[in-house]
Design an enzyme around this catalytic site. Sequence first.
Site, PDB file in Angstrom:
ATOM      1  N   GLY A   1      21.863  18.665  63.861  1.00  0.00           N
ATOM      2  CA  GLY A   1      22.373  19.854  63.209  1.00  0.00           C
ATOM      3  C   GLY A   1      21.221  20.772  62.871  1.00  0.00           C
ATOM      4  O   GLY A   1      20.151  20.321  62.459  1.00  0.00           O
TER       5      GLY A   1
ATOM      6  N   SER B   1      17.733  20.938  58.983  1.00  0.00           N
ATOM      7  CA  SER B   1      18.057  20.145  60.158  1.00  0.00           C
ATOM      8  C   SER B   1      18.411  18.731  59.736  1.00  0.00           C
ATOM      9  O   SER B   1      17.878  18.216  58.758  1.00  0.00           O
ATOM     10  CB  SER B   1      16.863  20.138  61.124  1.00  0.00           C
ATOM     11  OG  SER B   1      17.210  19.496  62.339  1.00  0.00           O
ATOM     12  N   ASP B   2      19.306  18.124  60.479  1.00  0.00           N
ATOM     13  CA  ASP B   2      19.663  16.737  60.237  1.00  0.00           C
ATOM     14  C   ASP B   2      20.065  16.125  61.573  1.00  0.00           C
ATOM     15  O   ASP B   2      20.518  16.829  62.476  1.00  0.00           O
ATOM     16  CB  ASP B   2      20.816  16.632  59.234  1.00  0.00           C
ATOM     17  CG  ASP B   2      20.982  15.214  58.732  1.00  0.00           C
ATOM     18  OD1 ASP B   2      20.154  14.793  57.910  1.00  0.00           O
ATOM     19  OD2 ASP B   2      21.918  14.529  59.178  1.00  0.00           O
ATOM     20  N   GLN B   3      19.878  14.808  61.679  1.00  0.00           N
ATOM     21  CA  GLN B   3      20.153  14.155  62.958  1.00  0.00           C
ATOM     22  C   GLN B   3      20.757  12.778  62.742  1.00  0.00           C
ATOM     23  O   GLN B   3      20.378  12.057  61.818  1.00  0.00           O
ATOM     24  CB  GLN B   3      18.850  14.003  63.744  1.00  0.00           C
ATOM     25  CG  GLN B   3      19.020  13.373  65.118  1.00  0.00           C
ATOM     26  CD  GLN B   3      17.698  13.222  65.820  1.00  0.00           C
ATOM     27  OE1 GLN B   3      16.873  12.422  65.419  1.00  0.00           O
ATOM     28  NE2 GLN B   3      17.488  14.009  66.857  1.00  0.00           N
TER      29      GLN B   3
END
Length: 193
Positions: free
Chosen positions: A106, A69-71
């Site tokens: 993401g 995950s990425d933000q």
Amino acid sequence: MPQQLVLASTSPYRKQLLEKLRVPFITDKPFVDETPLPNETAIQLVERLAIAKAQALVNKYPNALLIGSDQVCVNNNMILGKPGNFETAFTQLKAASNKSITFYTGLALINSVTGNVQSLVEPFTVKFRQLNDSMIKNYLNKEQPYQCAGSFKSEGYGIALFDSLAGKDPNSLVGLPLISLIALLEAEDFFVL
């Protein structure tokens, strides 16, 4: 033997979110260069990094479902990173005053046995109240959200900064969209319920 669930992150916030699902999992740090590519949009960036984080651990966990995950936070078409200090956080919150900003998270799930990759990007919009300097300073001194994209913690005192929130899953604002994750897991025959 059932597949192991691995969260490719050492973020305490993502770990706390995944614990809500009450399934056994481990966390591990992926080593990924998070530098944006030239002309890469926020949506492209977070999806690429979510996949890269999960992919970074595939060889280490050959029988696993790997979650990446990425933000990022976007205000006026500018990607805002983690502020790192009071001054940058103050500037970010001042610029967000009385505006709507969007967070893009993401999410990727990789099955290290089959090589199957599922990914998506989930938006979440935050409408900030009209904030004056005193309000911003008071908030930052109490919460010190310097390692949080957007310079606030929505799950904490940061809720006082907002007029409204809009999105599919409030967990995505913290960094891991659980509703979407459950659907990705079920597509790999891993059932939470």
